[in-house]
Design an enzyme around this catalytic site. Structure first.
Site, mmCIF file in Angstrom:
data_model
loop_
_atom_site.group_PDB
_atom_site.id
_atom_site.type_symbol
_atom_site.label_atom_id
_atom_site.label_comp_id
_atom_site.label_asym_id
_atom_site.label_seq_id
_atom_site.Cartn_x
_atom_site.Cartn_y
_atom_site.Cartn_z
ATOM 1 N N THR A 1 2.041 -2.752 -34.262
ATOM 2 C CA THR A 1 2.826 -3.979 -34.510
ATOM 3 C C THR A 1 2.823 -4.431 -35.969
ATOM 4 O O THR A 1 3.590 -5.317 -36.334
ATOM 5 C CB THR A 1 2.301 -5.147 -33.648
ATOM 6 O OG1 THR A 1 0.943 -5.391 -33.991
ATOM 7 C CG2 THR A 1 2.429 -4.859 -32.167
ATOM 8 N N SER B 1 -3.993 -4.335 -41.998
ATOM 9 C CA SER B 1 -2.818 -3.469 -42.129
ATOM 10 C C SER B 1 -1.618 -4.246 -42.662
ATOM 11 O O SER B 1 -0.962 -3.832 -43.614
ATOM 12 C CB SER B 1 -2.487 -2.852 -40.769
ATOM 13 O OG SER B 1 -1.260 -2.166 -40.833
ATOM 14 N N ASN B 2 -1.332 -5.403 -42.063
ATOM 15 C CA ASN B 2 -0.105 -6.112 -42.459
ATOM 16 C C ASN B 2 -0.185 -6.619 -43.896
ATOM 17 O O ASN B 2 0.809 -6.673 -44.602
ATOM 18 C CB ASN B 2 0.247 -7.204 -41.448
ATOM 19 C CG ASN B 2 -0.553 -8.476 -41.638
ATOM 20 O OD1 ASN B 2 -0.184 -9.344 -42.418
ATOM 21 N ND2 ASN B 2 -1.686 -8.590 -40.938
ATOM 22 N N CYS C 1 5.833 -6.801 -34.929
ATOM 23 C CA CYS C 1 5.838 -8.196 -34.487
ATOM 24 C C CYS C 1 6.653 -9.082 -35.434
ATOM 25 O O CYS C 1 6.871 -8.742 -36.600
ATOM 26 C CB CYS C 1 4.408 -8.700 -34.320
ATOM 27 S SG CYS C 1 3.684 -9.398 -35.789
ATOM 28 N N CYS D 1 -0.541 -16.040 -38.156
ATOM 29 C CA CYS D 1 0.507 -15.934 -37.144
ATOM 30 C C CYS D 1 -0.057 -16.479 -35.826
ATOM 31 O O CYS D 1 -1.252 -16.783 -35.725
ATOM 32 C CB CYS D 1 0.914 -14.478 -36.969
ATOM 33 S SG CYS D 1 -0.471 -13.455 -36.381
ATOM 34 N N GLU E 1 -5.898 -1.154 -33.326
ATOM 35 C CA GLU E 1 -4.737 -1.378 -32.449
ATOM 36 C C GLU E 1 -4.200 -0.051 -31.923
ATOM 37 O O GLU E 1 -3.837 0.071 -30.749
ATOM 38 C CB GLU E 1 -3.620 -2.127 -33.194
ATOM 39 C CG GLU E 1 -2.466 -2.461 -32.266
ATOM 40 C CD GLU E 1 -1.221 -2.967 -32.950
ATOM 41 O OE1 GLU E 1 -0.113 -2.641 -32.468
ATOM 42 O OE2 GLU E 1 -1.327 -3.693 -33.971
#
Length: 316
Positions: A171, A230-231, A201, A19, A133
Site C-alpha cells: 500500500t 517505505s512511504n 492507499c 494518516c 506488510e
C-alpha cells in the site's frame, strides 16, 4: 533580514504526516495501555517511526518480533503493517489477548487475496522484499503468491498457471513505479486481474501528489520520516526524480546548515507515520537558519477515520 544564502521561505505540503491507519494503530496501543496497564506487547514497530516507538516504549509498550518473547496471558497488538496467517494462528494458540492494529486498507488486500485464492487464483505481488506488510500479505497463503520488486522481476516470475492470475500491491509504494510494474505484468500476462481500486492507499497517493505540486516551487525538499518508513522514502525519491534536491530526516537534529546554502525556498513534508511535533521542530530549526515565512500549499483535506477494534472502550 535573511540573506540570499540562507533559508527564507518554508512551504508546507498539504496533506502531510499522520494518516488514518497510523492514527488508529497508535490509539489502539494507547488505549490498551490505559485499559490493561503496562506492559503491552506489540509485534513489530507499531508504525515505522522512531519517535512514536520510543514514546510508546517509555509508557510500557514492548516491541517484539518473535512471539516467544511474549509471556502467557499477555496483551498483544499486531502492528499497522499486518501479519501472516501463521503469526495470527500462533498468537491465538498461545491464548494472548489480541488487538489487531493492521491498517484497514492492508486488511482489504488480505481479504481480496483470500477471496480470489478460493476461486483458484495465483498472485503477483508488487512490493519490497522483507517489508513487514509484504511478509504479512504474502503470508496469507502457503503458496501461489510471487513477489516482484521491479520491471526486471516481471520477466523472471514463473506462476504455476496464467489463466487465473491477479495483481496485488504493497500500500505504500511509489504510485508511478507501481503503475510501471503493473503495466509490465499486464504486458506479459494479458489476462491478469487488476484490483478494482488500486491497492496503494489514499494517504500514500495524496502525499506523493502534494510532492509533485510542491517540488517545482522549492529549491530543496525536506521529508520528515524514519529510514524504515517505505512511504517516507518514496517521497524523497519522488522529489529527486522531479529534479529537486531532497533529504529525509528522523528529527530536526539531522538537518545540516550546508544543505540550505543558496536555497532560500524550502519545501517540507512528512511521511504518513511521522508526528506533527517533529515537523514543528524542523520548522524551529529552519527559523534558526533564517526562515522568515511559513505557508501551507493548497491541498486535499483528508477526513478518513477508521473505527477501533472492539474491547478498547475506555469507560468514564
Amino acid at each position: 533580514m535573511a540573506g540570499p544564502d540562507t533559508v527564507n521561505d518554508i512551504i508546507l505540503a498539504e496533506p502531510r504526516g499522520f494518516c488514518a491507519g497510523v492514527d488508529r494503530a497508535i490509539e489502539i496501543v494507547d488505549r490498551a495501555l490505559a485499559k490493561f496497564g503496562a506492559p503491552i506487547y506489540v509485534r513489530h514497530e507499531i508504525v515505522h517511526n522512531t519517535y512514536v516507538v520510543n514514546d510508546l516504549k517509555s509508557r510500557g509498550a514492548i516491541f517484539i518480533e518473535d512471539l516467544d518473547e511474549v509471556p502467557p496471558g499477555a496483551t498483544l497488538v499486531f502492528s499497522a503493517h499486518g501479519v501472516s496467517k501463521e503469526v495470527q494462528r500462533e498468537a491465538e494458540r498461545r491464548g494472548f489477548r489480541i488487538f489487531d492494529a493492521t491498517c484497514p486498507l492492508v486488511t482489504k488486500v488480505h481479504v481480496e487475496v483470500a477471496k480470489l485464492h478460493k476461486e483458484g487464483y495465483e498472485f503477483i505481488m508488487i512490493g519490497h522484499k522483507g517489508h513487514p506488510e509484504v511478509e504479512g500479505t504474502m503470508g496469507q497463503l502457503d503458496s501461489g503468491i510471487h513477489l516482484v520488486e521491479d520491471v526486471e522481476d516481471v520477466a523472471k516470475v514463473q506462476p504455476g498457471q496464467t489463466e487465473r492470475l491477479a495483481v496485488v500491491t504493497q500500500t505504500t509504494l511509489s504510485v508511478d513505479d507501481a503503475a510501471e510494474i503493473a503495466a509490465a505484468v499486464k504486458a506479459r500476462f494479458p489476462l491478469v486481474r487488476e484490483p478494482k481500486q488500486q491497492d496503494i492507499c489514499y494517504a500514500t497517493q495524496n502525499r506523493q501528489d502534494a510532492v509533485k505540486v510542491l517540488s517545482p516551487q522549492v529549491d530543496i525538499l525536506i521529508v520528515v520520516g524514519s529510514p524504515t518508513s517505505s512511504n517516507s522514502n518514496r517521497l524523497r525519491e519522488l522529489a529527486r526524480k522531479l529534479g529537486t534536491e531532497s533529504y529525509m530526516v528522523d528529527s530536526a537534529e539531522e538537518l545540516r546548515a550546508e544543505w540550505f546554502e543558496g536555497k532560500p525556498r524550502v519545501g517540507l513534508t512528512a511521511g504518513a507515520s511521522a508526528p506533527d511535533v517533529l515537523v514543528q521542530q524542523v520548522i524551529e530549526r529552519l527559523r534558526a537558519l533564517g526562515a522568515q515565512a511559513v505557508r501551507k500549499m493548497e491541498g486535499i483535506q483528508e477526513t478518513v477515520k477508521f473505527p477501533l477494534p472492539k474491547g478498547l472502550r475506555l469507560d468514564a
